[in-house]
Design a protein around this motif. Structure first.
Motif, PDB file in Angstrom:
ATOM      1  N   GLY A 163       0.823  -1.213   0.000  1.00  0.00           N
ATOM      2  CA  GLY A 163       0.000   0.000   0.000  1.00  0.00           C
ATOM      3  C   GLY A 163       0.854   1.258   0.000  1.00  0.00           C
ATOM      4  O   GLY A 163       0.573   2.229  -0.722  1.00  0.00           O
ATOM      5  N   VAL A 164       1.927   1.270   0.792  1.00  0.00           N
ATOM      6  CA  VAL A 164       2.843   2.410   0.820  1.00  0.00           C
ATOM      7  C   VAL A 164       3.457   2.639  -0.556  1.00  0.00           C
ATOM      8  O   VAL A 164       3.587   3.774  -1.028  1.00  0.00           O
ATOM      9  N   THR A 165       3.808   1.535  -1.229  1.00  0.00           N
ATOM     10  CA  THR A 165       4.430   1.650  -2.550  1.00  0.00           C
ATOM     11  C   THR A 165       3.440   2.218  -3.563  1.00  0.00           C
ATOM     12  O   THR A 165       3.780   3.115  -4.365  1.00  0.00           O
ATOM     13  N   TYR A 166       2.202   1.715  -3.551  1.00  0.00           N
ATOM     14  CA  TYR A 166       1.180   2.282  -4.431  1.00  0.00           C
ATOM     15  C   TYR A 166       0.949   3.770  -4.106  1.00  0.00           C
ATOM     16  O   TYR A 166       0.769   4.604  -5.003  1.00  0.00           O
ATOM     17  N   ASP A 167       0.958   4.091  -2.822  1.00  0.00           N
ATOM     18  CA  ASP A 167       0.777   5.473  -2.384  1.00  0.00           C
ATOM     19  C   ASP A 167       1.864   6.357  -3.001  1.00  0.00           C
ATOM     20  O   ASP A 167       1.605   7.439  -3.544  1.00  0.00           O
ATOM     21  N   LYS A 168       3.103   5.873  -2.926  1.00  0.00           N
ATOM     22  CA  LYS A 168       4.237   6.620  -3.473  1.00  0.00           C
ATOM     23  C   LYS A 168       4.096   6.806  -4.975  1.00  0.00           C
ATOM     24  O   LYS A 168       4.467   7.844  -5.539  1.00  0.00           O
ATOM     25  N   LEU A 169       3.549   5.809  -5.656  1.00  0.00           N
ATOM     26  CA  LEU A 169       3.362   5.874  -7.111  1.00  0.00           C
ATOM     27  C   LEU A 169       2.149   6.704  -7.517  1.00  0.00           C
ATOM     28  O   LEU A 169       1.936   6.945  -8.710  1.00  0.00           O
ATOM     29  N   GLY A 170       1.347   7.111  -6.552  1.00  0.00           N
ATOM     30  CA  GLY A 170       0.175   7.923  -6.849  1.00  0.00           C
ATOM     31  C   GLY A 170      -1.080   7.127  -7.154  1.00  0.00           C
ATOM     32  O   GLY A 170      -2.110   7.709  -7.521  1.00  0.00           O
ATOM     33  N   ASP A 171      -1.023   5.810  -7.001  1.00  0.00           N
ATOM     34  CA  ASP A 171      -2.205   4.971  -7.227  1.00  0.00           C
ATOM     35  C   ASP A 171      -2.931   4.853  -5.884  1.00  0.00           C
ATOM     36  O   ASP A 171      -2.816   3.849  -5.167  1.00  0.00           O
ATOM     37  N   LEU A 172      -3.700   5.881  -5.557  1.00  0.00           N
ATOM     38  CA  LEU A 172      -4.273   5.960  -4.224  1.00  0.00           C
ATOM     39  C   LEU A 172      -5.363   4.923  -3.990  1.00  0.00           C
ATOM     40  O   LEU A 172      -5.522   4.438  -2.858  1.00  0.00           O
ATOM     41  N   ASP A 173      -6.120   4.598  -5.024  1.00  0.00           N
ATOM     42  CA  ASP A 173      -7.165   3.579  -4.840  1.00  0.00           C
ATOM     43  C   ASP A 173      -6.548   2.243  -4.455  1.00  0.00           C
ATOM     44  O   ASP A 173      -7.039   1.542  -3.541  1.00  0.00           O
ATOM     45  N   ALA A 174      -5.469   1.870  -5.148  1.00  0.00           N
ATOM     46  CA  ALA A 174      -4.804   0.605  -4.829  1.00  0.00           C
ATOM     47  C   ALA A 174      -4.195   0.662  -3.434  1.00  0.00           C
ATOM     48  O   ALA A 174      -4.218  -0.335  -2.693  1.00  0.00           O
ATOM     49  N   ALA A 175      -3.662   1.841  -3.072  1.00  0.00           N
ATOM     50  CA  ALA A 175      -3.084   1.987  -1.737  1.00  0.00           C
ATOM     51  C   ALA A 175      -4.144   1.789  -0.664  1.00  0.00           C
ATOM     52  O   ALA A 175      -3.924   1.064   0.322  1.00  0.00           O
ATOM     53  N   VAL A 176      -5.302   2.412  -0.855  1.00  0.00           N
ATOM     54  CA  VAL A 176      -6.387   2.274   0.125  1.00  0.00           C
ATOM     55  C   VAL A 176      -6.807   0.814   0.242  1.00  0.00           C
ATOM     56  O   VAL A 176      -6.997   0.283   1.357  1.00  0.00           O
ATOM     57  N   ASP A 177      -6.940   0.136  -0.897  1.00  0.00           N
ATOM     58  CA  ASP A 177      -7.335  -1.281  -0.866  1.00  0.00           C
ATOM     59  C   ASP A 177      -6.347  -2.098  -0.040  1.00  0.00           C
ATOM     60  O   ASP A 177      -6.740  -2.960   0.770  1.00  0.00           O
ATOM     61  N   ASP A 178      -5.048  -1.825  -0.234  1.00  0.00           N
ATOM     62  CA  ASP A 178      -4.048  -2.611   0.494  1.00  0.00           C
ATOM     63  C   ASP A 178      -4.024  -2.262   1.977  1.00  0.00           C
ATOM     64  O   ASP A 178      -3.853  -3.153   2.829  1.00  0.00           O
ATOM     65  N   TYR A 179      -4.192  -0.986   2.329  1.00  0.00           N
ATOM     66  CA  TYR A 179      -4.239  -0.629   3.748  1.00  0.00           C
ATOM     67  C   TYR A 179      -5.435  -1.307   4.433  1.00  0.00           C
ATOM     68  O   TYR A 179      -5.321  -1.831   5.550  1.00  0.00           O
ATOM     69  N   LEU A 180      -6.564  -1.319   3.742  1.00  0.00           N
ATOM     70  CA  LEU A 180      -7.746  -1.974   4.319  1.00  0.00           C
ATOM     71  C   LEU A 180      -7.530  -3.478   4.440  1.00  0.00           C
ATOM     72  O   LEU A 180      -7.975  -4.113   5.411  1.00  0.00           O
ATOM     73  N   ALA A 181      -6.843  -4.043   3.442  1.00  0.00           N
ATOM     74  CA  ALA A 181      -6.550  -5.478   3.505  1.00  0.00           C
ATOM     75  C   ALA A 181      -5.609  -5.775   4.670  1.00  0.00           C
ATOM     76  O   ALA A 181      -5.757  -6.801   5.360  1.00  0.00           O
ATOM     77  N   ALA A 182      -4.669  -4.900   4.911  1.00  0.00           N
ATOM     78  CA  ALA A 182      -3.758  -5.080   6.049  1.00  0.00           C
ATOM     79  C   ALA A 182      -4.526  -5.035   7.358  1.00  0.00           C
ATOM     80  O   ALA A 182      -4.287  -5.845   8.269  1.00  0.00           O
ATOM     81  N   ILE A 183      -5.455  -4.077   7.467  1.00  0.00           N
ATOM     82  CA  ILE A 183      -6.259  -3.959   8.689  1.00  0.00           C
ATOM     83  C   ILE A 183      -7.127  -5.193   8.886  1.00  0.00           C
ATOM     84  O   ILE A 183      -7.261  -5.720   9.999  1.00  0.00           O
ATOM     85  N   ALA A 184      -7.677  -5.709   7.785  1.00  0.00           N
ATOM     86  CA  ALA A 184      -8.514  -6.915   7.879  1.00  0.00           C
ATOM     87  C   ALA A 184      -7.669  -8.122   8.278  1.00  0.00           C
ATOM     88  O   ALA A 184      -8.105  -8.981   9.054  1.00  0.00           O
ATOM     89  N   ALA A 185      -6.439  -8.181   7.759  1.00  0.00           N
ATOM     90  CA  ALA A 185      -5.569  -9.314   8.064  1.00  0.00           C
ATOM     91  C   ALA A 185      -5.110  -9.299   9.519  1.00  0.00           C
ATOM     92  O   ALA A 185      -4.915 -10.367  10.121  1.00  0.00           O
ATOM     93  N   ASP A 186      -4.930  -8.078  10.075  1.00  0.00           N
ATOM     94  CA  ASP A 186      -4.479  -7.980  11.473  1.00  0.00           C
ATOM     95  C   ASP A 186      -5.052  -6.701  12.069  1.00  0.00           C
ATOM     96  O   ASP A 186      -4.438  -5.629  11.994  1.00  0.00           O
ATOM     97  N   PRO A 187      -6.247  -6.792  12.668  1.00  0.00           N
ATOM     98  CA  PRO A 187      -6.879  -5.587  13.219  1.00  0.00           C
ATOM     99  C   PRO A 187      -6.060  -4.919  14.321  1.00  0.00           C
ATOM    100  O   PRO A 187      -6.287  -3.747  14.635  1.00  0.00           O
ATOM    101  N   ALA A 188      -5.098  -5.616  14.895  1.00  0.00           N
ATOM    102  CA  ALA A 188      -4.276  -5.043  15.960  1.00  0.00           C
ATOM    103  C   ALA A 188      -2.968  -4.459  15.419  1.00  0.00           C
ATOM    104  O   ALA A 188      -2.057  -4.149  16.197  1.00  0.00           O
ATOM    105  N   TYR A 189      -2.862  -4.295  14.105  1.00  0.00           N
ATOM    106  CA  TYR A 189      -1.648  -3.777  13.472  1.00  0.00           C
ATOM    107  C   TYR A 189      -1.855  -2.279  13.230  1.00  0.00           C
ATOM    108  O   TYR A 189      -2.715  -1.871  12.433  1.00  0.00           O
TER     109      TYR A 189
END
Length: 564
Positions: free
Chosen positions: A115-141
């Motif tokens: 998600g950070v890498t997509y964020d850096k590349l300017g692909d914000l939709d993909a970044a948001v998807d990955d951040y949400l996936a990270a939260i879903a994978a580990d809500p305590a992260y």
């Protein structure tokens, strides 16, 4: 020539406060945390992590590649190599490694890093998807909440950003970065009390975190706790010697408190650290201007223009400095440029008008005052200076109307009252003039000017002893170096028959101001009444030399001709 106008605007009214928030490093977005390693590759991966800490990302990539050769199905190794590629600036390879890591072993760390890498590349939709996936994978992260907050902040969704920072802090109450960033958001919203709470929390967790002190200093300043703000800026400088942003902000604070010399020292240090720091250059220019070092101010403004020609109020501010330096043509050019950028700025019109006055272009001067008043009908000083221009042009009724408008806006301005009284005297409305001067004296009893003018008004009524002489004495009690007050007292004593005292007073007036034309005229008239023709002629001639365009020139020349 009349003096240039006092500065009308306070910085807080007109200009942006030139503070700078601490810059965040690229690593402000958190790419992940360590994951337990395959013990067979521990040594290689540990070497890679040490190399990354030292900033040697290419060597780290080499070690991680060797680890993957030993264990090509280890998602953790791909994740770490992706991080190394990211920091090395190779975002495409970072994405590829994150893809491999997630295909082998989906994890919150890998989703967050991608998600950070997509964020850096300017692909914000993909970044948001990955951040949400990270939260879903580990809500305590906590990290993906923090990174998502930064992304929402960049998108202007302040509420969502605060919510994500808060979620990160609920997960990890010791997350310094989240406290700090949320505090900055509250500060930007003007919620300085909440910002202080967050900065306090960040500092309590990490007392050596210098940016938090700078930002807390900004919040303290916004709350007018200037001593605390100064202390925090100083602490940041102690933690990071030469910290350019802390020096700039402390300099701006000290400038606002009237210590321009100390401010220059701070701006010097900020610029020693960062020679192209535009904000510090602009601020130092203003400090130099406050110190009367106008040439240095212009030099700094010139550097600002070279670095960022669109910076803030550059042309307006440099126009003021050029006016102070007496370079009125250049000042007009800068004010004109400022108006091209902001044609609804009444202050740029006003000060351009003042520069036109200094250049003798009175029509352009008045036109600019007209425009300033059109844009801001409450601009008292523009009415006042237009009144002075009309007065000088002989348009007494227009001058009187403008002075009335200025006083309607600022009823207790002693300068306005004094000048309106003088215009009324020119209109032979002596009683009304005296009323204005009485009010001026009531408002500023320690000032000499209103006593001087009222004494003159009473002299026009022939009230020499009780008022003209008394007011001259009162003026001299307040200003012993006023040539006009000595001249007025001389004239009053002369009319009262106190000849020797009058002559002594004239001598004193001319000792203070040898170019005081009216004193020569009044002393000449006294000599004429005393039958001292030669002395009268000498004074009349000197008067005409000093006032070649005097309205009574023909009358005085006739006296000279008759006495010679």
């Amino acid at each position: 020539m009349r003096s240039r106008p006092r500065r009308w605007r306070e910085d807080a009214q007109r200009r942006q406060t030139q503070l700078t928030l601490p810059e965040e490093p690229e690593q402000a977005i958190v790419t992940g945390a360590l994951i337990p390693l395959d013990p067979d590759a521990d040594q290689l991966v540990q070497e890679a992590l040490d190399l990354m800490d030292a900033g040697d990302y290419q060597s780290a990539i080499t070690r991680l590649t060797e680890a993957l050769d030993l264990d090509p199905q280890n998602g953790t190794y791909y994740t770490e190599r992706a991080r190394a590629h990211y920091f090395a600036g190779d975002l495409d390879r970072a994405l590829a490694d994150y893809d491999f890591a997630l295909a082998l072993e989906p994890s919150a760390v890998a989703y967050n890093g991608r998600g950070v890498t997509y964020d850096k590349l300017g692909d914000l939709d993909a970044a948001v998807d990955d951040y949400l996936a990270a939260i879903a994978a580990d809500p305590a992260y906590a990290y993906p909440h923090y990174n998502l907050a930064l992304l929402r902040l960049a998108q202007g969704d302040i509420d969502a950003a605060i919510a994500q920072f808060s979620q990160a802090l609920e997960i990890d109450p010791d997350y310094v970065g989240a406290w700090h960033e949320r505090g900055k958001v509250y500060y930007s919203l003007g919620d300085n009390e909440q910002a202080l709470d967050d900065f306090n929390a960040a500092i309590a967790i990490d007392p050596d975190f210098a940016p938090a002190y700078v930002d807390r200093g900004n919040a303290y300043w916004a709350l007018e706790a200037t001593a605390e703000a100064d202390t925090d800026y100083t602490k940041a400088i102690e933690l990071v010697p030469g910290y350019d942003i802390a020096h700039n902000n402390r300099g701006r604070l000290r400038y606002s408190l009237g210590d321009a010399a100390a401010a220059v020292e701070d701006f010097d240090q900020a610029l020693f650290t960062s020679p192209n720091y535009v904000t510090a250059l602009y601020n130092r220019a203003e400090a130099y201007q406050a110190l009367g070092e106008y040439a240095r101010a212009v030099e700094d403004f010139n550097q600002v223009e070279a670095l960022d020609p669109d910076y803030g109020d550059l042309y307006y501010a440099r126009g003021l400095a050029l006016s102070d330096l007496g370079e009125y043509t250049a000042a007009v050019d800068d004010f004109t440029t400022a108006l091209a950028r902001n044609p609804t700025d009444p202050y740029a019109y006003f000060y351009r008008g003042a520069a036109y006055y200094a250049l003798g272009d009175y029509a352009a001067e008045v036109a600019d005052y007209d425009r300033a008043i059109d844009l801001d009908p409450t601009f008292a000083q523009a009415y006042y200076y237009r009144a002075l221009s009309n007065w000088g042009a002989g348009a007494l009724d227009a001058a009187l109307a403008d002075l009335g408008a200025a006083l309607a806006l600022v009823p207790d301005d002693v300068d306005y009252l004094n000048d309106r009284a003088l215009v009324k005297l020119d209109l032979d409305d002596i009683d009304a003039a005296i009323a204005d001067l009485d009010r001026a004296i009531a408002l500023a009893p320690d000032g000499a000017r209103a006593y001087i003018n009222r004494g003159y008004a009473y002299s026009l009524l022939g009230n020499w002893k009780l008022q003209a002489l008394a007011d001259a004495d009162a003026a001299l009690d307040r200003d012993t170096l006023s040539a006009i007050a000595w001249g007025n007292r001389a004239d009053a004593n002369g009319h009262l028959g106190n000849v020797e005292q009058a002559l002594d007073d004239f001598d004193q007036a001319l000792f203070i101001d040898s170019g005081y034309a009216t004193a020569y005229l009044d002393r000449g008239l006294l000599f004429e009444r005393l039958g001292r023709a030669a002395e009268a002629v000498e004074d009349f001639k000197r008067y005409l030399e000093l006032a070649p365009n005097a309205a009574d020139r023909a009358e005085i020349q006739a006296k000279i001709d008759a006495l010679e």
